[in-house]
Motif scaffolding. Structure first.
Motif, mmCIF file in Angstrom:
data_model
loop_
_atom_site.group_PDB
_atom_site.id
_atom_site.type_symbol
_atom_site.label_atom_id
_atom_site.label_comp_id
_atom_site.label_asym_id
_atom_site.label_seq_id
_atom_site.Cartn_x
_atom_site.Cartn_y
_atom_site.Cartn_z
ATOM 1 N N ASP A 312 -38.440 9.084 -46.144
ATOM 2 C CA ASP A 312 -39.131 8.785 -47.398
ATOM 3 C C ASP A 312 -39.082 7.282 -47.663
ATOM 4 O O ASP A 312 -38.004 6.693 -47.697
ATOM 5 N N PRO A 313 -40.236 6.639 -47.864
ATOM 6 C CA PRO A 313 -40.246 5.184 -48.072
ATOM 7 C C PRO A 313 -39.427 4.715 -49.271
ATOM 8 O O PRO A 313 -39.038 3.542 -49.319
ATOM 9 N N PHE A 314 -39.157 5.602 -50.232
ATOM 10 C CA PHE A 314 -38.406 5.188 -51.417
ATOM 11 C C PHE A 314 -36.909 5.515 -51.323
ATOM 12 O O PHE A 314 -36.150 5.186 -52.216
ATOM 13 N N ASP A 315 -36.495 6.129 -50.236
ATOM 14 C CA ASP A 315 -35.078 6.395 -50.013
ATOM 15 C C ASP A 315 -34.424 5.101 -49.526
ATOM 16 O O ASP A 315 -34.857 4.527 -48.525
ATOM 17 N N PRO A 316 -33.379 4.620 -50.216
ATOM 18 C CA PRO A 316 -32.738 3.363 -49.798
ATOM 19 C C PRO A 316 -32.218 3.388 -48.362
ATOM 20 O O PRO A 316 -32.057 2.342 -47.736
ATOM 21 N N GLY A 317 -31.947 4.585 -47.814
ATOM 22 C CA GLY A 317 -31.444 4.676 -46.457
ATOM 23 C C GLY A 317 -32.513 4.641 -45.384
ATOM 24 O O GLY A 317 -32.202 4.526 -44.192
ATOM 25 N N THR A 318 -33.771 4.709 -45.766
ATOM 26 C CA THR A 318 -34.862 4.722 -44.801
ATOM 27 C C THR A 318 -35.087 3.327 -44.227
ATOM 28 O O THR A 318 -35.163 2.345 -44.969
#
Length: 485
Positions: A312-318
């Motif tokens: 997910d582009p909004f997941d900080p871990g991506t």
């Protein structure tokens, strides 16, 4: 939400009948709509830019510098919102890439503001003692600017909008339709900055319609384009005698010599291949590696690819998002399959993840033992793939390099920097990296393909964009009377 066009200082949503949904590649959801412009819309924009051109050209370079600084301030004030729209519409990770692209826009306008102030005119020495010749740098006039979807506001700002305005050109901007929403949101920053009407006009629509209308318009003075080689060739043909600044396709080699530091080289190749999901014209598209170190490099790449987090582009871990569209996803899969049929082995990735909201989550992929005739070597992939093409002797390199015609960027990895420098100076590419990924770039670095290649013409970035987007006007003065000597 409607993301409208901006023509002659006013927002415009078209006739209300021709609209297109903006679909997130990450979720498949509709995040808004854009109008689909017509040739008439393009005509209005060019005429507005033409009317405004004398006013902008009459500004001093210091006034234009101040205008660029105001735009940079407005972008900075809207950084998070711009990055959010960019990430939703494009698919690139918000934290690691989208915010950085907006920062690059800010930098581009601030640097253009400084660069234009110090680009001096010249006095040309003459044989006739009673004459003086002055060479002034002047704007070309109305610039038609057509930009790609991979860096929809970063490329537009660094290559064309900031240097174009600094040079004194009015602009008609045609963004890629699939990333026109963030372009529309970006234009609100220019409005907030108080950019006078007609200076920058945004026309949204299909390139074959609105783009072509701008290119062929009698009042368009010059054209700038970043995108595919076939489209660039069409634009150059349609522009006829107008100056064209073109950055086109790339498939440059990354050459790993036997004495390379493989830890550093593999880190660079990972960055070069998977940043922006490989959707960069200077990405690490093909790796030419010496057989003596190929196995070790393959092991390192396999291990480090496993650490790339697709999500997910909004997941900080991506760290890598989905590719932008179906065409890219299908091309990656087709080229990997072609390579495997010709003897290659997939050692990491190679699939589209099925448990995702869309069919655009292409895994970061490494393919070893790629044959020279594989499409993944000869053609531009524009996706998250590292193909390894092995060689036994450096005498093979010229033919391996020539197996793909693109001449945009290249990279060389070697612990012998002097030797690598000599090789870099001989390589026929627009720019060559030594011990760094081929996609490394800063906004002041000139970028562009080698003349005569399918990679385009001219140089973009920093003062080089300003030079390309302006022209020299020479004024020769005859001094009258003996007292003027």
């Amino acid at each position: 939400m409607m993301y409208p066009m901006y023509i002659d200082g006013a927002w415009y949503s078209g006739d209300g009948k021709h609209v297109k949904d903006v679909i997130s590649p990450a979720t498949g959801e509709t995040i808004g709509t854009i109008p689909t412009g017509t040739r008439e819309d393009a005509d209005r924009a060019v005429r507005a830019a033409h009317r405004a051109a004398p006013s902008l050209a009459a500004m001093t370079v210091f006034e234009r510098a101040e205008l660029c600084q105001r735009i940079a301030d407005a972008i900075a004030a809207n950084k998070e919102e711009l990055a959010k729209v960019l990430s939703m519409e494009h698919g690139k990770p918000y934290h690691t890439e989208a915010l950085g692209e907006v920062e690059a826009c800010i930098t581009s306008f601030r640097e253009a503001a400084e660069q234009i102030k110090w680009m001096n005119s010249e006095i040309i020495p003459l044989r006739d003692p009673n004459k003086r010749a002055f060479a002034y740098r002047r704007p070309r006039g109305v610039y038609g600017v057509i930009t790609p979807w991979n860096f929809p506001i970063g490329c537009a700002s660094a290559y064309y909008l900031a240097p174009g305005l600094a040079a004194g050109n009015t602009i008609v901007w045609i963004p890629a339709p699939s990333t026109a929403a963030v372009a529309s949101r970006f234009m609100r920053c220019l409005e907030e900055a108080g950019v006078p009407k007609g200076y920058v006009n945004l026309v949204i629509g299909e390139g074959a319609v609105v783009g072509d209308a701008v290119v062929v318009h009698e009042l368009t003075s010059a054209v700038a384009f970043t995108g595919s080689t076939p489209t660039g060739n069409t634009i150059a043909s349609r522009a006829k005698a107008k100056p064209c600044l073109l950055e086109l396709g790339g498939n440059g080699p990354s050459i790993v010599l036997a004495d390379a530091d493989l830890e550093k080289a593999s880190d660079a190749l990972i960055r070069g291949s998977f940043a922006n999901a490989g959707q960069i014209c200077t990405s690490t598209e093909r790796v030419l590696v010496h057989e003596a170190v190929a196995d070790k490099l393959a092991e390192l790449l396999k291990a480090k690819t496993a650490a790339v987090t697709l999500g997910d582009p909004f997941d900080p871990g991506t760290t890598m998002g989905p590719v932008h569209n179906r065409i890219v996803a299908e091309k990656v899969v087709a080229q990997v399959e072609d390579a495997v049929r010709k003897g290659a082995k997939v050692i990491a990735g190679g699939n589209i993840q099925a448990d995702r909201p869309t069919a655009l989550y292409v895994e970061p992929t490494v393919v070893d033992h790629v044959s020279v005739d594989a499409l993944i070597n000869t053609d531009e992939t524009f996706g998250p793939v590292i193909p390894l093409i092995r060689f036994q002797d450096e005498s093979e390199l010229p033919s391996l390099i020539a197996s793909s015609p693109y001449r945009l960027s290249a990279a060389i990895f070697s612990d012998n920097v002097g030797r690598a420098m000599s090789m870099a100076e001989e390589l026929n590419f627009g720019f060559v990296h030594v011990n760094e990924a081929g996609n490394y770039w800063e906004t002041q670095i000139p970028a562009g393909g080698t003349s005569g290649s399918p990679s385009g013409y001219g140089r973009s970035g920093g003062k080089w964009s300003i030079e390309e987007m302006s022209e020299i006007r020479t004024v020769i003065v005859t001094l009258s009377g003996e007292g003027n000597r």
